[in-house]
Design an enzyme around this catalytic site. Structure first.
Site, PDB file in Angstrom:
ATOM      1  N   TYR A 155       0.864  -0.988  -0.360  1.00  0.00           N
ATOM      2  CA  TYR A 155      -0.421   0.197  -0.107  1.00  0.00           C
ATOM      3  C   TYR A 155       0.727   1.256   0.037  1.00  0.00           C
ATOM      4  CZ  TYR A 155      -3.573   3.409   1.919  1.00  0.00           C
ATOM      5  OH  TYR A 155      -3.979   4.583   1.918  1.00  0.00           O
ATOM      6  N   LYS A 159       1.315   4.219  -2.597  1.00  0.00           N
ATOM      7  CA  LYS A 159       0.644   5.172  -2.584  1.00  0.00           C
ATOM      8  C   LYS A 159       1.962   6.523  -2.503  1.00  0.00           C
ATOM      9  CE  LYS A 159      -3.713   5.705  -1.658  1.00  0.00           C
ATOM     10  NZ  LYS A 159      -4.105   6.011  -2.597  1.00  0.00           N
TER      11      LYS A 159
HETATM   12  N1  LIG Z   1      -8.561   6.480   5.641  1.00  0.00           N
HETATM   13  C1  LIG Z   1      -7.718   6.510   5.440  1.00  0.00           C
HETATM   14  O1  LIG Z   1      -6.862   6.736   6.342  1.00  0.00           O
HETATM   15  C2  LIG Z   1      -6.172   7.450   4.518  1.00  0.00           C
HETATM   16  C3  LIG Z   1      -5.171   7.944   4.777  1.00  0.00           C
HETATM   17  C4  LIG Z   1      -4.681   7.835   3.987  1.00  0.00           C
HETATM   18  C5  LIG Z   1      -5.116   7.973   2.213  1.00  0.00           C
HETATM   19  N2  LIG Z   1      -5.975   6.729   1.973  1.00  0.00           N
HETATM   20  C6  LIG Z   1      -6.482   7.171   0.681  1.00  0.00           C
HETATM   21  O2  LIG Z   1      -8.408   7.698   0.233  1.00  0.00           O
HETATM   22  C7  LIG Z   1      -9.256   6.527  -0.369  1.00  0.00           C
HETATM   23  C8  LIG Z   1     -10.408   6.160  -0.158  1.00  0.00           C
HETATM   24  O3  LIG Z   1     -10.095   5.996   0.884  1.00  0.00           O
HETATM   25  P1  LIG Z   1     -11.081   5.616   2.029  1.00  0.00           P
HETATM   26  O4  LIG Z   1     -10.357   5.255   3.592  1.00  0.00           O
HETATM   27  O5  LIG Z   1     -12.600   5.952   1.750  1.00  0.00           O
HETATM   28  O6  LIG Z   1     -11.312   3.684   1.086  1.00  0.00           O
HETATM   29  P2  LIG Z   1     -12.857   2.710   1.331  1.00  0.00           P
HETATM   30  O7  LIG Z   1     -11.280   1.342   1.322  1.00  0.00           O
HETATM   31  O8  LIG Z   1     -12.752   2.468   3.102  1.00  0.00           O
HETATM   32  O9  LIG Z   1     -12.903   2.853   0.158  1.00  0.00           O
HETATM   33  C9  LIG Z   1     -12.221   3.006  -1.074  1.00  0.00           C
HETATM   34  C10 LIG Z   1     -13.496   2.642  -2.107  1.00  0.00           C
HETATM   35  O10 LIG Z   1     -12.841   2.431  -3.192  1.00  0.00           O
HETATM   36  C11 LIG Z   1     -13.630   0.866  -3.376  1.00  0.00           C
HETATM   37  N3  LIG Z   1     -12.668   0.322  -4.816  1.00  0.00           N
HETATM   38  C12 LIG Z   1     -12.014  -0.908  -4.055  1.00  0.00           C
HETATM   39  N4  LIG Z   1     -11.912  -0.922  -5.040  1.00  0.00           N
HETATM   40  C13 LIG Z   1     -11.671  -0.699  -6.405  1.00  0.00           C
HETATM   41  C14 LIG Z   1     -12.001  -1.056  -7.633  1.00  0.00           C
HETATM   42  N5  LIG Z   1     -10.998  -1.834  -8.793  1.00  0.00           N
HETATM   43  N6  LIG Z   1     -12.544  -0.149  -9.359  1.00  0.00           N
HETATM   44  C15 LIG Z   1     -13.830   0.698  -8.105  1.00  0.00           C
HETATM   45  N7  LIG Z   1     -13.626   1.200  -6.624  1.00  0.00           N
HETATM   46  C16 LIG Z   1     -13.142   0.210  -5.904  1.00  0.00           C
HETATM   47  C17 LIG Z   1     -14.169   0.372  -2.552  1.00  0.00           C
HETATM   48  O11 LIG Z   1     -15.968   0.006  -3.065  1.00  0.00           O
HETATM   49  C18 LIG Z   1     -14.856   2.072  -2.060  1.00  0.00           C
HETATM   50  O12 LIG Z   1     -15.878   2.581  -2.230  1.00  0.00           O
HETATM   51  C19 LIG Z   1      -7.909   6.040  -1.116  1.00  0.00           C
HETATM   52  O13 LIG Z   1      -7.477   6.154  -2.189  1.00  0.00           O
HETATM   53  C20 LIG Z   1      -6.858   5.457  -0.023  1.00  0.00           C
HETATM   54  O14 LIG Z   1      -5.888   5.002   0.108  1.00  0.00           O
HETATM   55  C21 LIG Z   1      -7.732   6.801   2.784  1.00  0.00           C
END
Ligand SMILES: NC(=O)c1ccc[n+]([C@@H]2O[C@H](COP(=O)([O-])OP(=O)(O)OC[C@H]3O[C@@H](n4cnc5c(N)ncnc54)[C@H](O)[C@@H]3O)[C@@H](O)[C@H]2O)c1
Length: 249
Positions: A155, A159
């Protein structure tokens, strides 16, 4: 209404932070496309309930045919594509484990969603943005890259790739008026990811911040709207850390 009538695609928009981006863009007047593997209808309904237009496209960002269909269906419904938010990622459902224990297939799947997904979605929207002479691509990175978070190496590596992708694509697309930037959130309480982290780690995240509180999806919406709007038209190739100052050492 800083995004009035702009057409904004949010991948991974059905849940978590992506859902907050959809609602935040709609509140600024955008027409929103919710693209997700999961059912996009609930988010579409929430956007419509706020008086904005929305389209749901069930799609897998790692499949080229799906990303092409995403662009085609968006153009058929709204006639243009102003903003692509590359938010979908394999994240919340990933188990934290030492790098020797990560199955090879999981490494490949993370790369195919978190990196190939960006590449395919950007290629799908490029012809429309080029024809318009303007567009915004906003990629979602993560503070984990800047911190070097362990037990999550696929992961974190993916990123880091998002940051490189952002800088290189911005360099390539400047001549077409297409801006490419990234947002790097800190650990954000977004649902699924909370199951994979102990209370101690949650607290440690908060204590490492200059602004010592938990981060929530709404903390990211202002930066998203700014990068999607005309206010940021002379900004490209940048990655903005939105993490309460947690990654500054
Ligand atoms: N939550 C955190 O702490 C955090 C921190 C840093 C970065 N991020 C980034 O922010 C973004 C959103 O995070 P989140 O916490 O809401 O993640 P999450 O895992 O809750 O949601 C991810 C979403 O992407 C969808 N998804 C997964 N694979 C897919 C695919 N192949 N095609 C289309 N949709 C797909 C899932 O169904 C879900 O709705 C991500 O890129 C994550 O890496 C999150």
């Amino acid at each position: 209404m800083r995004l009035k009538d702009k057409v904004v695609i949010v991948t991974g928009g059905a849940k978590g932070i992506g859902r907050a981006y959809c609602l935040g863009a709609a509140a600024e007047g955008a027409r929103v496309v919710v693209a997700d593997l999961a059912d996009p209808k609930p988010t579409v309904k929430e956007v419509e309930a706020r008086g904005a237009q929305a389209l749901g496209v069930e799609s897998d960002v790692s499949r080229e045919a799906d990303t092409q269909r995403l662009a085609t269906e968006t153009l058929a419904r709204f006639g243009r594509i102003d903003v692509l938010v590359n938010n979908a990622a394999l994240y919340g459902t990933l188990k934290r484990r030492p790098f020797m224990d990560i199955p090879l297939e999981e490494w490949d799947r993370v790369m195919s969603v978190n990196l190939r997904g960006l590449f395919l979605c950007a290629r799908a929207v490029f012809p429309a943005m080029k024809a318009q002479g303007k567009g915004k691509i906003i990629n979602i990175a993560s503070s984990t890259f800047f911190k070097g978070v362990p037990h999550y190496i696929h992961y974190t590596t993916s990123k880091g790739g998002v940051v490189g992708f952002t800088r290189s694509l911005a360099r390539e697309l400047g001549e077409f008026g297409i801006r490419v930037n990234a947002i790097a959130p800190g650990f954000t309480l977004s649902g699924e990811n909370e199951k994979n982290i102990s209370e101690e780690r949650k607290q440690a995240n908060v204590q490492a911040r200059m602004l010592q509180r938990a981060e929530v999806p709404e903390d990211l919406v202002g930066t998203l709207v700014f990068l999607a709007s005309d206010d940021s038209d002379f900004i490209t190739g940048q990655t903005i850390l939105v993490d309460g100052g947690g990654s500054v050492h």
